[in-house]
Design a protein around this motif. Sequence first.
Motif, mmCIF file in Angstrom:
data_model
loop_
_atom_site.group_PDB
_atom_site.id
_atom_site.type_symbol
_atom_site.label_atom_id
_atom_site.label_comp_id
_atom_site.label_asym_id
_atom_site.label_seq_id
_atom_site.Cartn_x
_atom_site.Cartn_y
_atom_site.Cartn_z
ATOM 1 N N ILE A 33 46.018 39.365 33.440
ATOM 2 C CA ILE A 33 44.609 39.601 33.129
ATOM 3 C C ILE A 33 44.058 38.372 32.421
ATOM 4 O O ILE A 33 44.604 37.912 31.427
ATOM 5 C CB ILE A 33 44.430 40.855 32.246
ATOM 6 C CG1 ILE A 33 44.860 42.089 33.014
ATOM 7 C CG2 ILE A 33 42.985 40.990 31.785
ATOM 8 C CD1 ILE A 33 44.772 43.365 32.225
ATOM 9 N N GLY A 34 42.991 37.839 32.961
ATOM 10 C CA GLY A 34 42.371 36.667 32.372
ATOM 11 C C GLY A 34 41.875 35.728 33.446
ATOM 12 O O GLY A 34 42.093 35.933 34.635
ATOM 13 N N SER A 35 41.191 34.676 33.009
ATOM 14 C CA SER A 35 40.649 33.706 33.957
ATOM 15 C C SER A 35 40.838 32.300 33.415
ATOM 16 O O SER A 35 41.203 32.099 32.261
ATOM 17 C CB SER A 35 39.166 33.983 34.195
ATOM 18 O OG SER A 35 38.424 33.675 33.040
ATOM 19 N N ASN A 36 40.559 31.335 34.259
ATOM 20 C CA ASN A 36 40.649 29.925 33.883
ATOM 21 C C ASN A 36 39.276 29.342 33.548
ATOM 22 O O ASN A 36 39.100 28.123 33.585
ATOM 23 C CB ASN A 36 41.273 29.119 35.030
ATOM 24 C CG ASN A 36 42.720 29.477 35.236
ATOM 25 O OD1 ASN A 36 43.458 29.692 34.283
ATOM 26 N ND2 ASN A 36 43.131 29.563 36.486
ATOM 27 N N GLN A 50 36.823 41.099 41.126
ATOM 28 C CA GLN A 50 37.442 41.840 42.231
ATOM 29 C C GLN A 50 38.820 42.372 41.853
ATOM 30 O O GLN A 50 39.189 43.467 42.263
ATOM 31 C CB GLN A 50 37.546 40.951 43.468
ATOM 32 C CG GLN A 50 36.212 40.700 44.121
ATOM 33 C CD GLN A 50 36.301 39.670 45.241
ATOM 34 O OE1 GLN A 50 37.320 39.035 45.447
ATOM 35 N NE2 GLN A 50 35.192 39.500 45.957
ATOM 36 N N ASN A 51 39.563 41.619 41.057
ATOM 37 C CA ASN A 51 40.923 42.035 40.705
ATOM 38 C C ASN A 51 40.978 43.065 39.588
ATOM 39 O O ASN A 51 41.851 43.941 39.606
ATOM 40 C CB ASN A 51 41.761 40.823 40.308
ATOM 41 C CG ASN A 51 42.067 39.922 41.468
ATOM 42 O OD1 ASN A 51 41.929 40.309 42.621
ATOM 43 N ND2 ASN A 51 42.469 38.707 41.171
ATOM 44 N N PHE A 52 40.080 42.980 38.615
ATOM 45 C CA PHE A 52 40.259 43.777 37.410
ATOM 46 C C PHE A 52 39.080 44.659 37.017
ATOM 47 O O PHE A 52 39.138 45.326 35.986
ATOM 48 C CB PHE A 52 40.611 42.866 36.229
ATOM 49 C CG PHE A 52 41.891 42.118 36.443
ATOM 50 C CD1 PHE A 52 43.102 42.774 36.429
ATOM 51 C CD2 PHE A 52 41.875 40.759 36.686
ATOM 52 C CE1 PHE A 52 44.277 42.088 36.641
ATOM 53 C CE2 PHE A 52 43.048 40.062 36.901
ATOM 54 C CZ PHE A 52 44.253 40.738 36.882
ATOM 55 N N LYS A 54 31.850 40.695 31.087
ATOM 56 C CA LYS A 54 31.776 39.545 30.185
ATOM 57 C C LYS A 54 33.104 39.330 29.454
ATOM 58 O O LYS A 54 33.547 38.187 29.286
ATOM 59 C CB LYS A 54 30.637 39.734 29.187
ATOM 60 C CG LYS A 54 29.272 39.541 29.804
ATOM 61 C CD LYS A 54 28.173 39.667 28.777
ATOM 62 C CE LYS A 54 26.814 39.466 29.421
ATOM 63 N NZ LYS A 54 25.725 39.600 28.445
ATOM 64 N N ASN A 55 33.744 40.411 29.035
ATOM 65 C CA ASN A 55 35.034 40.273 28.364
ATOM 66 C C ASN A 55 36.102 39.727 29.304
ATOM 67 O O ASN A 55 36.925 38.902 28.905
ATOM 68 C CB ASN A 55 35.487 41.610 27.781
ATOM 69 C CG ASN A 55 34.685 41.999 26.566
ATOM 70 O OD1 ASN A 55 34.161 41.148 25.860
ATOM 71 N ND2 ASN A 55 34.581 43.289 26.324
ATOM 72 N N LEU A 56 36.106 40.187 30.543
ATOM 73 C CA LEU A 56 37.083 39.670 31.508
ATOM 74 C C LEU A 56 36.870 38.181 31.770
ATOM 75 O O LEU A 56 37.835 37.414 31.866
ATOM 76 C CB LEU A 56 36.975 40.432 32.834
ATOM 77 C CG LEU A 56 37.647 41.789 32.886
ATOM 78 C CD1 LEU A 56 37.262 42.516 34.170
ATOM 79 C CD2 LEU A 56 39.153 41.644 32.791
ATOM 80 N N ILE A 57 35.633 37.773 31.894
ATOM 81 C CA ILE A 57 35.337 36.369 32.165
ATOM 82 C C ILE A 57 35.805 35.479 31.010
ATOM 83 O O ILE A 57 36.345 34.397 31.224
ATOM 84 C CB ILE A 57 33.833 36.175 32.440
ATOM 85 C CG1 ILE A 57 33.470 36.804 33.790
ATOM 86 C CG2 ILE A 57 33.442 34.712 32.402
ATOM 87 C CD1 ILE A 57 31.988 36.888 34.062
ATOM 88 N N GLU A 87 36.141 31.714 40.420
ATOM 89 C CA GLU A 87 36.963 32.338 39.381
ATOM 90 C C GLU A 87 36.330 33.648 38.904
ATOM 91 O O GLU A 87 37.020 34.648 38.693
ATOM 92 C CB GLU A 87 37.126 31.360 38.213
ATOM 93 C CG GLU A 87 38.155 31.768 37.207
ATOM 94 C CD GLU A 87 39.577 31.610 37.698
ATOM 95 O OE1 GLU A 87 40.442 32.340 37.181
ATOM 96 O OE2 GLU A 87 39.842 30.782 38.576
ATOM 97 N N ILE A 88 35.015 33.662 38.751
ATOM 98 C CA ILE A 88 34.319 34.883 38.336
ATOM 99 C C ILE A 88 34.463 35.960 39.395
ATOM 100 O O ILE A 88 34.759 37.120 39.087
ATOM 101 C CB ILE A 88 32.833 34.591 38.027
ATOM 102 C CG1 ILE A 88 32.709 33.742 36.757
ATOM 103 C CG2 ILE A 88 32.047 35.889 37.872
ATOM 104 C CD1 ILE A 88 31.310 33.236 36.489
#
Length: 134
Positions: A58-61, A87-89, A42-45, A81-82
């Motif tokens: 690190i982060g998303s759009n 997958q990356n982090f 949830k924090n990554l999203i 994006e999710i």
Amino acid sequence: MALGTITDTREFRDLDLNFRIHPIKKDINKHTAELAVINSIKNLIMTKHYEVPFQPEIGSNIQKLLFEPLDSVTGTLVEMEIKQIIQNFEPRASISYIQVFPDYDKNGFSVGMEFFIVNRTDPITIQFFLERVR
């Protein structure tokens, strides 16, 4: 331990980012196992690019996509994006499926996903709602 048997007894732990104090230990609570991975996802999203100091990748759009038209095309972009951010982090999680549906009444996206934690056999299902925040 017998020769040739491999067991992975890793226990995942993270801090409670609400900084709640344990009533007996008087220390910050820890999240373990499934809860630690769920909170991490949830924090990554919800993290935007350049919010993490010295780690702009690190982060998303997701926040930008929430201000796009509310339709199935944007829902597909949110889903992609999710998948990419996890997958990356988040190496502890392996995605089984993600479903993103636009909710026209609440003006956001309803997200349901199922994933497996590394070296665990039971799937974890979470659901949350993504909406614009100004």
